[in-house]
Design a protein around this motif. Structure first.
Motif, mmCIF file in Angstrom:
data_model
loop_
_atom_site.group_PDB
_atom_site.id
_atom_site.type_symbol
_atom_site.label_atom_id
_atom_site.label_comp_id
_atom_site.label_asym_id
_atom_site.label_seq_id
_atom_site.Cartn_x
_atom_site.Cartn_y
_atom_site.Cartn_z
ATOM 1 N N UNK A 78 57.331 92.811 53.508
ATOM 2 C CA UNK A 78 57.968 91.974 52.494
ATOM 3 C C UNK A 78 57.227 92.217 51.186
ATOM 4 N N UNK A 79 57.953 92.693 50.205
ATOM 5 C CA UNK A 79 57.358 92.972 48.906
ATOM 6 C C UNK A 79 57.396 91.683 48.087
ATOM 7 N N UNK A 80 56.223 91.158 47.736
ATOM 8 C CA UNK A 80 56.184 89.890 47.003
ATOM 9 C C UNK A 80 56.659 90.054 45.561
ATOM 10 N N UNK A 81 57.118 88.971 45.009
ATOM 11 C CA UNK A 81 57.588 88.951 43.621
ATOM 12 C C UNK A 81 56.430 88.557 42.705
ATOM 13 N N UNK A 82 55.377 89.387 42.722
ATOM 14 C CA UNK A 82 54.191 89.057 41.934
ATOM 15 C C UNK A 82 53.836 90.152 40.927
ATOM 16 N N UNK A 83 54.755 91.080 40.714
ATOM 17 C CA UNK A 83 54.543 92.131 39.730
ATOM 18 C C UNK A 83 53.925 93.404 40.273
ATOM 19 N N UNK A 84 53.446 93.378 41.519
ATOM 20 C CA UNK A 84 52.827 94.588 42.078
ATOM 21 C C UNK A 84 53.813 95.740 42.193
ATOM 22 N N UNK A 85 55.045 95.426 42.561
ATOM 23 C CA UNK A 85 56.048 96.488 42.714
ATOM 24 C C UNK A 85 56.297 97.190 41.384
ATOM 25 N N UNK A 86 56.496 96.439 40.335
ATOM 26 C CA UNK A 86 56.764 97.045 39.032
ATOM 27 C C UNK A 86 55.547 97.753 38.453
ATOM 28 N N UNK A 87 54.357 97.334 38.841
ATOM 29 C CA UNK A 87 53.141 97.985 38.371
ATOM 30 C C UNK A 87 52.884 99.303 39.094
ATOM 31 N N UNK A 88 53.448 99.454 40.274
ATOM 32 C CA UNK A 88 53.274 100.674 41.066
ATOM 33 C C UNK A 88 54.348 101.668 40.651
ATOM 34 N N UNK A 89 54.090 102.420 39.621
ATOM 35 C CA UNK A 89 55.120 103.243 38.978
ATOM 36 C C UNK A 89 55.225 104.658 39.518
ATOM 37 N N UNK A 90 54.373 105.034 40.458
ATOM 38 C CA UNK A 90 54.417 106.384 41.026
ATOM 39 C C UNK A 90 54.607 106.284 42.538
ATOM 40 N N UNK A 91 55.120 107.330 43.164
ATOM 41 C CA UNK A 91 55.225 107.297 44.627
ATOM 42 C C UNK A 91 53.878 107.024 45.299
ATOM 43 N N UNK A 92 52.789 107.592 44.773
ATOM 44 C CA UNK A 92 51.471 107.356 45.365
ATOM 45 C C UNK A 92 51.072 105.879 45.244
ATOM 46 N N UNK A 93 51.307 105.291 44.091
ATOM 47 C CA UNK A 93 50.976 103.875 43.886
ATOM 48 C C UNK A 93 51.849 102.977 44.759
ATOM 49 N N UNK A 94 53.131 103.310 44.896
ATOM 50 C CA UNK A 94 54.016 102.538 45.774
ATOM 51 C C UNK A 94 53.557 102.624 47.223
ATOM 52 N N UNK A 95 53.148 103.808 47.641
ATOM 53 C CA UNK A 95 52.663 103.988 49.011
ATOM 54 C C UNK A 95 51.428 103.132 49.246
ATOM 55 N N UNK A 96 50.498 103.144 48.309
ATOM 56 C CA UNK A 96 49.284 102.327 48.435
ATOM 57 C C UNK A 96 49.628 100.853 48.504
ATOM 58 N N UNK A 97 50.559 100.401 47.668
ATOM 59 C CA UNK A 97 50.961 99.004 47.675
ATOM 60 C C UNK A 97 51.570 98.624 49.018
#
Length: 75
Positions: free
Chosen positions: A51-70
């Protein structure tokens, strides 16, 4: 299920139809719109059982690598 960078990249490319996104490419600079980015959320949640929280982490993870880490943090 381990969350792999190539799986996340494949989902981004498939949904956005933007070819050739590299692991450190900014998905928005590559042509992913905010509407497409929002459509990634349910796809990523379903595929990786998170579950991806609505806390801004998704929008801050702007690259595939950052999304994977998140996503790995949410496992």
């Amino acid at each position: 299920m381990a969350i792999e960078l190539d799986q996340v990249t494949e989902i981004i490319v498939t949904l956005s139809k933007v070819p050739g996104i590299g692991p450190d490419d900014d998905i928005f600079d590559a042509g992913v719109t905010s509407i497409l980015a929002v459509s990634l959320i349910p796809e990523l949640e379903e595929r990786f059982n998170v579950t991806i929280p609505d806390d801004g982490r998704f929008l801050a993870a702007r690259t595939p690598r950052a999304l994977t880490a998140m996503l790995r943090e949410l496992e």
